[in-house]
Design a protein around this motif. Structure first.
Motif, PDB file in Angstrom:
ATOM      1  N   LEU A 218       0.833  -1.206   0.000  1.00 38.88           N
ATOM      2  CA  LEU A 218       0.000   0.000   0.000  1.00 38.88           C
ATOM      3  C   LEU A 218       0.867   1.255   0.000  1.00 38.88           C
ATOM      4  O   LEU A 218       0.523   2.265  -0.629  1.00 38.88           O
ATOM      5  CB  LEU A 218      -0.921  -0.006   1.224  1.00 38.88           C
TER       6      LEU A 218
ATOM      7  N   ILE B 123      -7.841   4.005  -1.227  1.00 43.51           N
ATOM      8  CA  ILE B 123      -7.638   3.241  -2.456  1.00 43.51           C
ATOM      9  C   ILE B 123      -8.896   3.252  -3.304  1.00 43.51           C
ATOM     10  O   ILE B 123      -9.988   3.107  -2.818  1.00 43.51           O
ATOM     11  CB  ILE B 123      -7.243   1.789  -2.124  1.00 43.51           C
TER      12      ILE B 123
ATOM     13  N   TRP C 105      -4.728   3.344   5.311  1.00 41.21           N
ATOM     14  CA  TRP C 105      -4.558   3.386   3.862  1.00 41.21           C
ATOM     15  C   TRP C 105      -5.797   2.965   3.086  1.00 41.21           C
ATOM     16  O   TRP C 105      -6.096   3.514   2.026  1.00 41.21           O
ATOM     17  CB  TRP C 105      -3.377   2.501   3.458  1.00 41.21           C
TER      18      TRP C 105
ATOM     19  N   LYS D 101       3.486   1.803  -1.518  1.00 44.77           N
ATOM     20  CA  LYS D 101       4.009   2.105  -2.855  1.00 44.77           C
ATOM     21  C   LYS D 101       3.186   3.184  -3.555  1.00 44.77           C
ATOM     22  O   LYS D 101       3.631   3.760  -4.538  1.00 44.77           O
ATOM     23  CB  LYS D 101       4.039   0.833  -3.701  1.00 44.77           C
ATOM     24  N   LEU D 102       1.981   3.444  -3.052  1.00 45.28           N
ATOM     25  CA  LEU D 102       1.115   4.472  -3.636  1.00 45.28           C
ATOM     26  C   LEU D 102       1.431   5.860  -3.086  1.00 45.28           C
ATOM     27  O   LEU D 102       0.757   6.824  -3.439  1.00 45.28           O
ATOM     28  CB  LEU D 102      -0.351   4.136  -3.342  1.00 45.28           C
ATOM     29  N   SER D 103       2.447   5.966  -2.249  1.00 40.88           N
ATOM     30  CA  SER D 103       2.751   7.218  -1.551  1.00 40.88           C
ATOM     31  C   SER D 103       3.257   8.308  -2.491  1.00 40.88           C
ATOM     32  O   SER D 103       3.813   8.037  -3.565  1.00 40.88           O
ATOM     33  CB  SER D 103       3.799   6.965  -0.462  1.00 40.88           C
ATOM     34  N   ASP D 104       3.075   9.536  -2.041  1.00 36.28           N
ATOM     35  CA  ASP D 104       3.649  10.706  -2.701  1.00 36.28           C
ATOM     36  C   ASP D 104       4.969  11.019  -1.991  1.00 36.28           C
ATOM     37  O   ASP D 104       4.980  11.559  -0.889  1.00 36.28           O
ATOM     38  CB  ASP D 104       2.684  11.889  -2.591  1.00 36.28           C
TER      39      ASP D 104
END
Length: 206
Positions: A33, A206, A202, A35-38
């Motif tokens: 999860l 999504i 998180w 990996k979706l970070s800014d």
């Protein structure tokens, strides 16, 4: 033992949770999860968690991340959040471990080629930490301590004020009773519970 009966036998539930903890399954889920970070900005900080008296005395020769601090038995969560305030990396130590000692581990584990700045408080004011950030081609937004010969004239105060994002993340994590106070004897069990709480943070995004 306090689980509602509809969850099944407490022993079976604990064995499954313990197995997931040892295999790192919840950690793997959290990392996917994350990996979706800014990663443009990353914020780092540490927060002490009071350890309940029943969490000590584990039949283990390992360091279960329970140490002595001013507050007594405690653990410390070292957290990194992204530019949106979402958790991307966590380390767990005893409560007596200073934030700066974990800084390089946090930086090396989170910074990538997208990261433009690392923001932290004065507890991370160290030439070694700044050099570590510079090696990753990122800017360090860390104010110097009051007894330092340097000054804060070039500090990006606007960006530093956004550091409340990591404080907000701690506040959200500590909405979970089992995170705000540590009851688990084993480090792996408590760390897995923290990862699960991060997953809950998180999932709505999504």
């Amino acid at each position: 033992r306090d689980l509602p009966t509809e969850f099944g036998g407490w022993s079976a539930v604990y064995r499954r949770f313990n197995l997931w903890s040892k295999k790192g399954l919840l950690n793997m889920l959290f990392n996917e999860l994350a990996k979706l970070s800014d990663y443009d900005w990353v914020f780092a900080d540490g927060s002490i968690v009071k350890a309940h008296q029943h969490s000590t005395g584990a039949a283990s020769h390992l360091d279960e991340a329970i140490g002595k601090s001013v507050a007594g038995n405690s653990s410390k969560l070292h957290l990194v959040v992204d530019a949106c305030g979402n958790p991307i990396h966590i380390e767990l130590t005893g409560g007596q471990v200073h934030d700066a000692k974990m800084a390089k581990t946090l930086i090396d584990s989170t910074i990538n080629n997208q990261t433009k700045a690392v923001i932290a408080d004065r507890g991370y004011d160290s030439s070694d930490i700044r050099e570590c950030i510079f090696k990753h081609c990122a800017e360090s937004v860390i104010p110097v301590k009051s007894n330092s010969k340097s000054c804060n004239d070039t500090l990006d105060w606007y960006l530093y004020r956004c550091r409340h994002l990591v404080e907000n993340a701690f506040a959200r994590l500590k909405h979970f009773r089992g995170i705000a106070t540590r009851y688990d004897k084993l480090k792996d069990s408590y760390a897995a519970a923290v990862m699960l709480a991060c997953v809950f943070i998180w999932l709505p995004l999504i």
